[in-house]
Design an enzyme around this catalytic site. Structure first.
Site, short mmCIF file in Angstrom:
data_model
loop_
_atom_site.label_atom_id
_atom_site.label_comp_id
_atom_site.label_asym_id
_atom_site.label_seq_id
_atom_site.Cartn_x
_atom_site.Cartn_y
_atom_site.Cartn_z
N HIS A 72 2.83 2.02 6.03
CA HIS A 72 1.99 3.24 5.72
C HIS A 72 2.37 3.63 4.16
O HIS A 72 3.36 3.32 3.62
CB HIS A 72 2.57 4.47 6.61
CG HIS A 72 3.88 4.87 6.46
ND1 HIS A 72 4.70 5.55 7.52
CD2 HIS A 72 4.76 5.16 5.37
CE1 HIS A 72 5.78 5.78 7.03
NE2 HIS A 72 5.75 5.73 5.73
N ASP A 91 2.74 14.49 0.58
CA ASP A 91 2.62 15.01 1.77
C ASP A 91 3.88 15.89 2.06
O ASP A 91 4.71 16.25 1.34
CB ASP A 91 2.91 13.51 2.63
CG ASP A 91 3.95 12.63 2.24
OD1 ASP A 91 4.59 12.96 1.43
OD2 ASP A 91 3.84 11.53 2.76
N ASN A 129 5.94 0.09 8.35
CA ASN A 129 4.83 -0.24 9.12
C ASN A 129 3.47 -0.44 8.11
O ASN A 129 2.45 -0.44 8.56
CB ASN A 129 4.63 0.70 10.08
CG ASN A 129 4.37 2.08 9.72
OD1 ASN A 129 4.28 2.28 8.40
ND2 ASN A 129 4.02 3.07 10.60
N GLU A 184 -0.93 6.30 8.77
CA GLU A 184 -0.16 5.19 9.45
C GLU A 184 -1.08 4.32 9.70
O GLU A 184 -2.25 4.24 9.85
CB GLU A 184 0.21 6.12 10.87
CG GLU A 184 1.30 7.14 10.74
CD GLU A 184 2.60 6.70 10.18
OE1 GLU A 184 2.86 5.63 9.99
OE2 GLU A 184 3.42 7.60 10.06
C1 F6R Z 1 6.97 9.74 1.04
C2 F6R Z 1 6.01 9.03 1.71
C3 F6R Z 1 6.30 7.91 2.72
C4 F6R Z 1 7.45 6.82 2.05
C5 F6R Z 1 7.99 5.88 2.85
C6 F6R Z 1 8.89 5.02 2.53
O1 F6R Z 1 6.35 10.93 0.63
O2 F6R Z 1 4.83 9.49 1.58
O3 F6R Z 1 5.17 6.98 2.67
O4 F6R Z 1 6.91 6.67 0.81
O5 F6R Z 1 7.92 6.05 4.27
O6 F6R Z 1 10.19 5.68 2.69
P1 F6R Z 1 11.58 5.31 1.90
O7 F6R Z 1 11.33 5.25 0.63
O8 F6R Z 1 12.33 6.28 2.57
O9 F6R Z 1 11.60 3.93 2.54
#
Ligand code: F6R
Length: 242
Positions: free
Chosen positions: A138, A67, A136, A143
Site C-alpha cells: 500500500h 492520510d 502489502n 490497500e
Molecule cells: C503513512 C502512510 C503509509 C506508510 C506505510 C509504511 O502516511 O501513508 O502508507 O507509509 O504504511 O509505514 P512504515 O514507514 O511505518 O513502515
C-alpha cells in the site's frame, strides 16, 4: 523508476533528505506531499538538522499529507497531524496554516475528502511526494484491491494494516478502523515521487513493486508508470532486487 540503494536507515534518510532539500532549494514555494510512519522519521530529522544549520528555509513551503485516521483529533498522539507536528513542523519554519492533513474530525467522508482534493488543486498540485511502502504494497492507505482509487477517499483498513499499526496503540482494538487517504491519482499527479523503504521485512514487497506486474493488488506497482520516481531503499530492503 530509479532505485537508489543505500547502506542502512540513516544513509537512506540522508539521501531522501538530499532530494527534498534540492526541491525546496530550487523551488522555495514548492508543495511537498508528506507521509507518516517509521520510514520517513529519519528523513524529517535530517531536514530539521539542515534547517538548524541554516541550509534550508521552509517559510514558503506548503505541505499536504497523504492520510489521516478517521475519528482522531490532531491533539491525539496517534493522529497523523500530531505526528507531523511532532516530527517536522514544530521544528522548522514552515507556516502551520500552510500544512494540510486530511481532517480526521470531519465525520462526513465526502466533505473531508472533497476538501483535501480541493486543497491539492488550489495549491497547484504536488511538486514532490514522499511515500513509505506498506508490507502489502500500500501507499497512503490505498490497500490491495481490484482497482486503483482516484481522489481522496475513505477506506476500511485491512487486518494487516491494523496489525502493523497496533504497536502505536494500547491494543489492536484501539486502532481506528477507517482512514481518509489520498487516492492513487492524487499521488500519480505529483511531479516527482520519492519512496523511502527500509528493512528486510520490505524486501519481498519491494521486489514486487519494482519488478512485478502493475496491478492494484500491489498498489505501489503503479509507480512504474510514473515518469519521475526515485526509490531510496536500504540494503536490507533492496536485497532481493535484480
Ligand atoms: C503513512 C502512510 C503509509 C506508510 C506505510 C509504511 O502516511 O501513508 O502508507 O507509509 O504504511 O509505514 P512504515 O514507514 O511505518 O513502515
Amino acid at each position: 523508476m530509479k532505485v537508489v540503494k543505500t547502506k542502512d536507515y540513516d544513509d537512506m534518510s540522508r539521501k531522501a533528505a538530499n532530494l527534498i532539500a534540492a526541491q525546496v532549494t530550487m523551488k522555495p514555494d514548492c508543495v511537498l506531499g508528506l507521509a507518516t510512519g517509521s520510514s520517513p522519521i529519519g528523513t524529517y530529522k535530517d531536514l530539521i538538522a539542515r534547517y538548524n544549520n541554516g541550509d534550508l528555509d521552509f517559510s514558503k513551503v506548503t505541505s499536504v499529507n497523504l492520510d489521516e485516521y478517521k475519528g482522531l483529533d490532531g491533539s491525539h498522539d496517534q493522529s497523523y497531524r500530531y505526528f507531523m507536528n511532532h516530527n517536522l513542523f514544530d521544528h522548522v519554519n514552515i507556516r502551520k496554516e500552510c500544512t494540510f492533513v486530511p481532517d480526521g474530525t470531519e465525520p462526513d467522508a465526502d466533505k473531508a475528502c472533497g476538501a483535501h482534493d480541493a486543497i491539492i488543486e488550489k495549491v497547484g498540485g504536488i511538486d514532490l511526494q514522499l511515500l513509505g511502502l506498506g508490507h502489502n504494497g500500500h501507499i497512503g492507505f490505498n490497500e490491495p484491491t481490484d482497482h486503483f482509487p482516484t481522489g481522496t477517499h475513505c477506506v476500511d483498513l485491512t487486518e494487516s494494516t491494523i496489525e502493523a499499526n497496533k504497536r502505536f496503540f494500547a491494543s489492536a482494538d484501539d486502532v481506528p478502523k477507517q482512514a481518509y487517504t489520498m487516492g492513487i491519482q492524487n499521488i500519480m499527479l505529483a511531479r516527482k515521487i520519492v519512496v523511502v523503504v527500509s528493512g528486510a521485512d520490505k524486501a519481498d514487497i519491494l521486489k514486487k513493486v519494482v519488478e512485478g506486474p502493475v496491478t492494484p493488488q500491489v498498489p505501489a506497482s503503479i509507480l512504474q508508470l510514473h515518469p519521475d520516481v526515485t526509490i531510496v531503499a536500504d540494503a536490507a530492503a533492496a536485497a532481493k532486487l535484480d
